[in-house]
Design an enzyme around this catalytic site. Sequence first.
Site, short mmCIF file in Angstrom:
data_model
loop_
_atom_site.label_atom_id
_atom_site.label_comp_id
_atom_site.label_asym_id
_atom_site.label_seq_id
_atom_site.Cartn_x
_atom_site.Cartn_y
_atom_site.Cartn_z
N GLY A 18 -7.51 10.69 2.49
CA GLY A 18 -8.34 9.50 2.69
C GLY A 18 -8.17 8.43 1.63
O GLY A 18 -9.00 7.51 1.55
N ILE A 19 -7.10 8.50 0.84
CA ILE A 19 -6.93 7.53 -0.24
C ILE A 19 -6.59 6.15 0.30
O ILE A 19 -7.19 5.14 -0.10
CB ILE A 19 -5.85 8.03 -1.23
N ALA A 20 -5.64 6.07 1.22
CA ALA A 20 -5.24 4.76 1.76
C ALA A 20 -6.40 4.08 2.48
O ALA A 20 -6.67 2.89 2.28
CB ALA A 20 -4.05 4.95 2.72
N TYR A 44 -4.26 1.21 10.12
CA TYR A 44 -4.94 -0.09 10.14
C TYR A 44 -5.80 -0.27 11.39
O TYR A 44 -6.92 -0.79 11.32
CB TYR A 44 -3.91 -1.22 10.02
N LEU A 50 0.84 -1.19 0.00
CA LEU A 50 0.00 0.00 0.00
C LEU A 50 0.88 1.25 0.00
O LEU A 50 1.77 1.40 0.84
CB LEU A 50 -0.91 0.01 1.23
N CYS A 51 0.65 2.13 -0.94
CA CYS A 51 1.39 3.40 -0.97
C CYS A 51 0.57 4.45 -1.72
O CYS A 51 -0.26 4.12 -2.57
CB CYS A 51 2.77 3.23 -1.62
#
Length: 288
Positions: free
Chosen positions: A225-227, A261, A215-216
């Site tokens: 808020g993309i991740a 997470y 994930l990057c």
Amino acid sequence: MSTISIYRTEFLTFSSNGSRPRHKFQRISLSPTMKMDSKSFESEKKEELSVQRQTPSIPQLDSLGPSNLGFDRLQPSDQELNQDKRLEFGKFVAREAFLDEEFWTAAWLRAESHWEDRPGERYVDNFKRKFAEQEFNAMKRRCRGQHGQTYTCIVTVKKEERNVKRTVLKSVVGTLDFSIRYLLHGESFPGERIRPLFCSINRTHLNKYAYVSNLCVAKSARRKGIASNMLYFVIESARSSGVEMVYVHVHRHNGPALELYEKIGFEIVEMASSQLLEQQMYLLCFKT
């Protein structure tokens, strides 16, 4: 007096255009000539010996490099892609990667992220380019599926705007890998050390799980808020596939990632903590 003459060995060249090489041979010709001097007679004997040796074929992987991609290619519209599984949020859309240029941009984002803390290192641009090429080819191989796993590259792209045309390179701002896997017989979580060492894959519904990696997000698009939305998209995709567990490995000292997470609902798998202590990693799980 004896003389041995050896002909020059023929060297073969292979084309590097990705085509499958044909079986070729090297031919070595030996022509020993023996002469004997005598008062009564002079004999001359010639003998030719040909040896054929098959050159083993070298397996070639189907690969694409930057020279095969259209970096000026425009991002296709939603109507052209016609993808049902997508998540729209704000000015962005999370969906499955479709174009090779999207895979390449995702690979380059990962290279940028990998070398982010070492900007002044010598030859860093060459290292990033090599890393991106290897990651691009690896993603294409994983998409073909292996060992019963299904693999998907998720990208976040800028939402299309009226009268605004963007290239793929300018559109992709985030990426992650999402795969469906199966636990081995005896495993209660991925990578658990069990005995015997050689175990078969337990392909049952209860042993199926989802795994997130790589994930990057581009520097210019962070804190939007993309991740988190890509993770929500993965969780919903896993739920619709009948998967109950989503796992991810996170480095123990990666505070921002752990916070992200845990905010979404992932929990540390305590049973895996002791086994991953040497690798300085945590295994986190989300129950769908």
